[in-house]
Write a protein that holds these residues in place. Structure first.
Motif, PDB file in Angstrom:
ATOM      1  N   UNK A 273      10.616  -7.728  10.759  1.00  0.00           N
ATOM      2  CA  UNK A 273       9.692  -8.335   9.801  1.00  0.00           C
ATOM      3  C   UNK A 273       8.292  -7.731   9.913  1.00  0.00           C
ATOM      4  N   UNK A 274       7.865  -7.473  11.134  1.00  0.00           N
ATOM      5  CA  UNK A 274       6.549  -6.859  11.331  1.00  0.00           C
ATOM      6  C   UNK A 274       6.506  -5.470  10.703  1.00  0.00           C
ATOM      7  N   UNK A 275       7.537  -4.679  10.942  1.00  0.00           N
ATOM      8  CA  UNK A 275       7.580  -3.320  10.400  1.00  0.00           C
ATOM      9  C   UNK A 275       7.725  -3.353   8.883  1.00  0.00           C
ATOM     10  N   UNK A 276       8.540  -4.263   8.381  1.00  0.00           N
ATOM     11  CA  UNK A 276       8.710  -4.372   6.921  1.00  0.00           C
ATOM     12  C   UNK A 276       7.393  -4.750   6.258  1.00  0.00           C
ATOM     13  N   UNK A 277       6.633  -5.625   6.901  1.00  0.00           N
ATOM     14  CA  UNK A 277       5.315  -6.006   6.370  1.00  0.00           C
ATOM     15  C   UNK A 277       4.397  -4.784   6.313  1.00  0.00           C
ATOM     16  N   UNK A 278       4.334  -4.037   7.399  1.00  0.00           N
ATOM     17  CA  UNK A 278       3.449  -2.873   7.460  1.00  0.00           C
ATOM     18  C   UNK A 278       3.829  -1.837   6.398  1.00  0.00           C
ATOM     19  N   UNK A 279       5.112  -1.518   6.309  1.00  0.00           N
ATOM     20  CA  UNK A 279       5.557  -0.494   5.366  1.00  0.00           C
ATOM     21  C   UNK A 279       5.359  -0.934   3.917  1.00  0.00           C
ATOM     22  N   UNK A 280       5.654  -2.200   3.631  1.00  0.00           N
ATOM     23  CA  UNK A 280       5.453  -2.693   2.267  1.00  0.00           C
ATOM     24  C   UNK A 280       3.975  -2.726   1.918  1.00  0.00           C
ATOM     25  N   UNK A 281       3.151  -3.159   2.870  1.00  0.00           N
ATOM     26  CA  UNK A 281       1.703  -3.177   2.667  1.00  0.00           C
ATOM     27  C   UNK A 281       1.189  -1.783   2.304  1.00  0.00           C
ATOM     28  N   UNK A 282       1.574  -0.780   3.077  1.00  0.00           N
ATOM     29  CA  UNK A 282       1.083   0.574   2.848  1.00  0.00           C
ATOM     30  C   UNK A 282       1.613   1.152   1.534  1.00  0.00           C
ATOM     31  N   UNK A 283       2.852   0.817   1.194  1.00  0.00           N
ATOM     32  CA  UNK A 283       3.421   1.271  -0.077  1.00  0.00           C
ATOM     33  C   UNK A 283       2.660   0.679  -1.261  1.00  0.00           C
ATOM     34  N   UNK A 284       2.431  -0.630  -1.222  1.00  0.00           N
ATOM     35  CA  UNK A 284       1.721  -1.289  -2.322  1.00  0.00           C
ATOM     36  C   UNK A 284       0.271  -0.832  -2.372  1.00  0.00           C
TER      37      UNK A 284
END
Length: 252
Positions: free
Chosen positions: A21-32
């Motif tokens: 969940x932490x990694x998914x948050x970071x990657x989605x944040x950077x993508x958006x």
């Protein structure tokens, strides 16, 4: 037929799930942040619709490929509720993990858009909206087809164990299809393919016009692609995620 893996509420407290969940948050944040930021930059530069479309589509293609690669070995690098539901439909992600990812992805998108508004001096975050002359049904169908294309690519180039010469290229190809779909549908339905990507700008701007399209369209397209690919095109030798709650917890 693929079996849906429901999982258990205790999955949320599992260390592997928390890390994902932490990694998914970071990657989605950077993508958006990159994707919405490119749309804001194109608007600030006064780019023509065609130039803006090319700029935004290329940025999304690069950002998607890089962030999927960055998160792939930990969270799967979904970045997108439609990808998550597509994989859940094929039995690759539990229902519990799906819901956790959806919340995670939407929070990451909202955080990215809030920060973008701050660092750009209060610029509005542009929402996904239908093009001139496109009605809601047409826009919905466009989003279903574009998202189906995205998940079809994910399944056939990443998920399918018999990828052959495509081995190792699936993440790049996924990014490329994101860009291609934006080029094709951006001026019609906005080519979201991603409810979280649409959610952040709508929340920060307070503009929810036609927002339902960017949930129903991608989720329908993603789920259809997952069901069709898993049940008709992919032959597996391994056991899918178990349906039993206890077994599902142990498998994660």
């Amino acid at each position: 037929m693929a079996k849906i893996a429901f999982g258990t509420s205790r999955e949320a407290a599992h260390p592997e799930c928390i890390k994902a969940l932490v990694v998914e948050f970071i990657c989605t944040f950077l993508f958006v942040f990159a994707g919405v930021g490119s749309a804001m930059a194109a608007g600030k530069a006064g780019a023509s619709p065609l130039v803006g479309l090319l700029f935004v589509g290329t940025t999304h293609a690069f950002a998607a490929a890089v962030m999927v690669a960055a998160g792939f070995n930990i969270s799967g690098g979904h970045l997108n509720p439609a990808v998550t539901i597509g994989l859940a439909a094929g039995g690759h992600v539990t229902v519990v993990r799906t819901l956790l990812y959806w919340i995670d992805q939407c929070l990451a998108s909202a955080a990215a858009c809030l920060l973008l508004k701050y660092v750009t001096g209060g610029m509005e975050t542009p929402i996904h909206s239908l093009g001139k002359g496109v009605d809601p049904v047409q826009g919905l169908l466009m989003e279903v087809i574009l998202t189906f294309s995205l998940l079809f690519t994910v399944y056939t180039t990443i998920v399918d164990p018999k990828k052959g010469p495509l081995q190792g290229q699936g993440i790049l190809l996924t990014g490329l299809v994101v860009g291609a779909n934006i080029f094709a549908g951006g001026l019609f339905s906005a080519a979201s393919m991603n409810p979280a990507r649409s959610f952040g700008p709508a929340l920060v701007s307070g503009n929810w016009t036609d927002h339902w399209i960017y949930w129903f369209g991608p989720l329908i397209g993603g789920a259809l692609a997952g069901l069709i690919c898993e049940n008709f095109f992919i032959v597996r030798s391994h056991v899918p995620l178990p349906r039993d709650d206890q077994e599902a917890l142990l498998s994660n």
